[in-house]
Each structure stands twice: as C-alpha cells, then as structure tokens.
Design a protein around this motif. Sequence first.
Motif, PDB file in Angstrom:
ATOM      1  N   ILE A 120      32.948  22.867 107.270  1.00 39.28           N
ATOM      2  CA  ILE A 120      31.282  22.672 107.582  1.00 39.28           C
ATOM      3  C   ILE A 120      30.773  21.259 107.225  1.00 39.28           C
ATOM      4  O   ILE A 120      30.258  20.409 107.852  1.00 39.28           O
ATOM      5  N   ASN A 121      31.025  21.216 106.002  1.00 45.75           N
ATOM      6  CA  ASN A 121      30.483  19.907 105.133  1.00 45.75           C
ATOM      7  C   ASN A 121      31.457  18.591 105.864  1.00 45.75           C
ATOM      8  O   ASN A 121      30.588  17.873 106.276  1.00 45.75           O
TER       9      ASN A 121
ATOM     10  N   SER B  63      32.648  18.519 108.908  1.00 47.29           N
ATOM     11  CA  SER B  63      32.208  18.349 110.340  1.00 47.29           C
ATOM     12  C   SER B  63      30.714  17.671 110.295  1.00 47.29           C
ATOM     13  O   SER B  63      30.388  16.899 111.223  1.00 47.29           O
ATOM     14  N   ASN B  64      29.797  18.026 109.523  1.00 46.89           N
ATOM     15  CA  ASN B  64      28.591  17.953 109.410  1.00 46.89           C
ATOM     16  C   ASN B  64      28.383  16.155 108.998  1.00 46.89           C
ATOM     17  O   ASN B  64      27.596  15.547 109.333  1.00 46.89           O
ATOM     18  N   SER B  65      29.394  15.647 108.397  1.00 44.35           N
ATOM     19  CA  SER B  65      29.654  14.121 107.960  1.00 44.35           C
ATOM     20  C   SER B  65      30.390  13.444 109.007  1.00 44.35           C
ATOM     21  O   SER B  65      30.811  12.454 108.701  1.00 44.35           O
TER      22      SER B  65
ATOM     23  N   ASN C 156      25.731  29.980 111.425  1.00 39.93           N
ATOM     24  CA  ASN C 156      26.797  29.186 111.792  1.00 39.93           C
ATOM     25  C   ASN C 156      27.799  29.955 112.816  1.00 39.93           C
ATOM     26  O   ASN C 156      28.704  29.207 113.443  1.00 39.93           O
TER      27      ASN C 156
ATOM     28  N   CYS D 242      27.155  22.151 116.962  1.00 33.99           N
ATOM     29  CA  CYS D 242      27.047  21.558 115.715  1.00 33.99           C
ATOM     30  C   CYS D 242      26.888  22.822 114.579  1.00 33.99           C
ATOM     31  O   CYS D 242      26.232  23.948 114.946  1.00 33.99           O
ATOM     32  N   TYR D 243      26.772  22.491 113.222  1.00 38.48           N
ATOM     33  CA  TYR D 243      26.459  23.460 112.205  1.00 38.48           C
ATOM     34  C   TYR D 243      25.333  22.910 111.567  1.00 38.48           C
ATOM     35  O   TYR D 243      24.321  22.063 111.605  1.00 38.48           O
TER      36      TYR D 243
ATOM     37  N   ASN E  25      22.088  21.040 110.028  1.00 39.36           N
ATOM     38  CA  ASN E  25      21.767  20.216 111.130  1.00 39.36           C
ATOM     39  C   ASN E  25      20.315  20.388 111.228  1.00 39.36           C
ATOM     40  O   ASN E  25      19.771  21.352 111.888  1.00 39.36           O
TER      41      ASN E  25
END
Lengths: 258, 258
Positions: B62-63, B65-67, B135, B164-165, B168
Amino acid sequence: MIQVKAFLFDVFGTIVDWRTTLTQELSSFATLTSTRISNQTLLNKDWHSFTQKWRNGYNLYINSSNSGKAQFLTVDSLNEQILEKLITEFDLVHLWSDEELENLVNLWHNLDPYKDTIPGITRLGDKYINAILSNANVKLLVDLKRNADLNCFDYMFSAEIWKCYLPNPKIYLDCCKMLNLRPEQVAIVSHIKSDLKNAKKLGLKTVLVQREDYYDDEDKNKETNDYEEEINGFGGQANHEFDLTINDFEELAKSMAC
Amino acid sequence: MIQVKAFLFDVFGTIVDWRTTLTQELSSFATLTSTRISNQTLLNKDWHSFTQKWRNGYNLYINSSNSGKAQFLTVDSLNEQILEKLITEFDLVHLWSDEELENLVNLWHNLDPYKDTIPGITRLGDKYINAILSNANVKLLVDLKRNADLNCFDYMFSAEIWKCYLPNPKIYLDCCKMLNLRPEQVAIVSHIKSDLKNAKKLGLKTVLVQREDYYDDEDKNKETNDYEEEINGFGGQANHEFDLTINDFEELAKSMAC
C-alpha cells in the motif's frame, strides 16, 4: 431457476413504492399547509400527477445526460430542480419555505418497500448475494436503507460513484467485476423492461418483476433503440425475452429454491 | 461527545480481529494437512508470525503504491501474491493445492468481529450514520459483512471504487461529499494512529480505538511525515491529538449518548 450467483436490484418501483408514498405524503403536506393561501383549490391538486411528473422529469434528465446533453447531477439535486419547476407549473410558488421544499425532496429518502421486498430478499440471501444498483446517490440510498430497514442487501452500488447514469454499460460491467463474477453470473432485477434489455445486451441475466403500479410511461420515457417491442405491456409476447418473470420477491425466492 | 453526524470505520484490527482468526485458521489447516509431508516441523511453524508477515506485506505494498512505485491491485490479488511469497519463505512450496491457496486467501473474507463491534455500533446507529471505509475490495467487504452479520453498517466504502488506496485524501473527501457532510461532521474510527492523523489533516474528526492486540508494527509500516510522534504507543502523550480515545465500541456508543 436461473444459474446466477448474485442479483442486482433496481430501487424505485422495484423494491420501494415511490408512487404511493410520495402521493400520500405530498397530499398530506398540502392539506396541512392549505390554510396559508386563499385559493382553496390547493386541496384539489392532482398529487398523483404531480408525483408522476416529478419522476418523469428525472427520467427525461437521465436520458438527456446519457446522450451527452446534460451534466451529471446527484438524484437529490435533480429532484430539487424538478420540484422547483413543478411548483411553478402547479401554481404553488411561495407556498412552501426553503426548508419545507428540502423536506419534500427528502421524501425520496423515506419510501415504503413493497410488502414482499424484505421477506423475499432475506430468503434469497441464504444462497445468493443481493445488492442494490441505482442511479440514486449514496446519501439517498443510505437514508432509504435506514428508514426502511433494508438490511437484506449485502451492498449498495450507486451510480454516483461513476458520475454517470445507468444504463451506462460501464456501471453494469464494473459491478460484476467488483463482485468477482462474470456478467452471466449476475441477474438484474427491475420492473423496467428497457433497463433489463440494456443489461441483457451486456450478457447479464434478467428478472422482470411485474409491479401492479407499473406504468408504461416509465418505459416510454426511456430512449432505447427497440422501445417499440415493449408497448404490449405485461403478459405480452415481449416477456419471454427475460430469463425470469415474477410477480414479487417471495416468488423469486421460491423459484430460486430459497 | 464529539459533534459529528457520521462515523467511518477502518476494518482490519478495528472492527474485525484478523490476527486471531487468521492465526487459528492457518494453524488448524496446517495440522490438517501435516501428514502430506515427511517433515513434521510443519506443526512447529510460527503461524502468528506468518499471519503478521502477511499483513505487513499488505502494508508495504500500500505504501509503495501510494508513493507511485506500484500499481493498484485489489486486496484479494495482493493477499494472493503475498501468500505465494510467504509459502516460499516458510518452506511450504507444493504443500497446498491452488484451490487450498484460494481458500486461504479467502480466510480474509471470514473474520470474527471484536465482541463489542456489533452491539456498540448497533447502539450508535440509533443516532448516527455508520459506514465502513476500507482498502478492501468490494467482494471482500460483501463476504465479510455476510459472514459476520455486520448489518450495523449503513454503507461500505471500498477504495476499489477509486482505484487507489487510503490514506489518499481524495477518498476521505469524496466519502464526506457522498454523505452530504462537511469533513468536520465526519469522524474516522481506527486503531492506527497514522491513519487518523492523515484524516485529521483534512479536517475530519478522529476516534482512536485501543485494541489489546495492537502492534506498533502497524504504524511503523505506514510512511507518514510525523511517524516519530507515535512511538510512545497507547496511553502516551500522543493520544490527546485525537478527538476521542476509546477502548471499545460500547464505550464509543456511551460517550455519544447512545
């Protein structure tokens, strides 16, 4: 029995009786506020017609948006705009305050389910996933669920998520995907034939529920290529086009062996 | 009492006890299948560690993907990928069939709620809107709701809708908008401090639930700018940062006068 894993239910006129509830509530509220105006003809207004025109205004806007002629609005915003027009048409301007008008828009959040809705869909839930699929915005669906105790549904898909309206194919196909099912494993349940026909084209199964209060107007207001086939109404030859035709959801549960 | 109209609940570790359920189920299944291999050390595997690593793998993805370093995947797909890696790491390759592996992934669909979840949130529902915000993909949430009878929730927001997770900001703000509420009228409820802090920055209210099985690892796995403030753990000075700190949802209901 049809071979599916999940049912997606239309809302207005399929699981809740908007016409009866709205007509009664509008009529009651008119009676309550009738002394405000000298013209006593308020009591003689045709609230059935008012209600139907409110819904027709919705259907016309949806068609207009789906053909690219109007932007996406939440159903709440749309109902508010149509109400304003109807108030002029029915000569009711200045009768009701802004707060009262907001309460009238919110009547759509508090509709009675048909008497077979909760028992039928609860039975169906023993073996199948049941979800709502509606153009109604999330807040409207949340209130509707809370007010009518619609705990028989496992999920509520709102077109607000997609910022476009049904019968946009993307919405149907995304719902199937999110349920991890192929289109043929999902049945659309509605009282509106044109909606079912659109879903059928995408490979979904179709269940027609024949509500007693069904008006041809609802299909007439939908723009579909093959509307002509539908004018025969219920019981006509068109019904064989659907995978299942039922009179209520107790019958649906029974036919699915629940 | 905090002045809000709705609560948005985190799922894993907040309303359902993934750690206990998963560890027990994995351990039971290992026992059941232990005769398949000559190496009887299978029984001595640390299933608690296996379960924690499964969750850690999720948090790391998740981290990532979020970055912007990894694409969006459904949590089901993600859990499947992480399980494959863990099977290698724990020296369990070829022990379980594809169908069995799928069943293991689906353990995440069938988790026990904490004992206060249903009674507490049901009480809260008398006056407030309660929704899940997770999520987890829609199918996972639907199964979780069905298996654990989570009818106390009025709605389930899945990040799958946004592709998106969390955390966000768009997801939090869209949820408020869809509930027709301003951010300050909505409270996020979670056992993870970093999630609450992210929501707080957007103007939402925050409720920290102190679960006994909380591990600092969960916050450590989250990349936030101000993670350093959190290392004191529960009861430390950091807790005043949240609008409300509770031990369970019965206490939440009580503090909201339900």
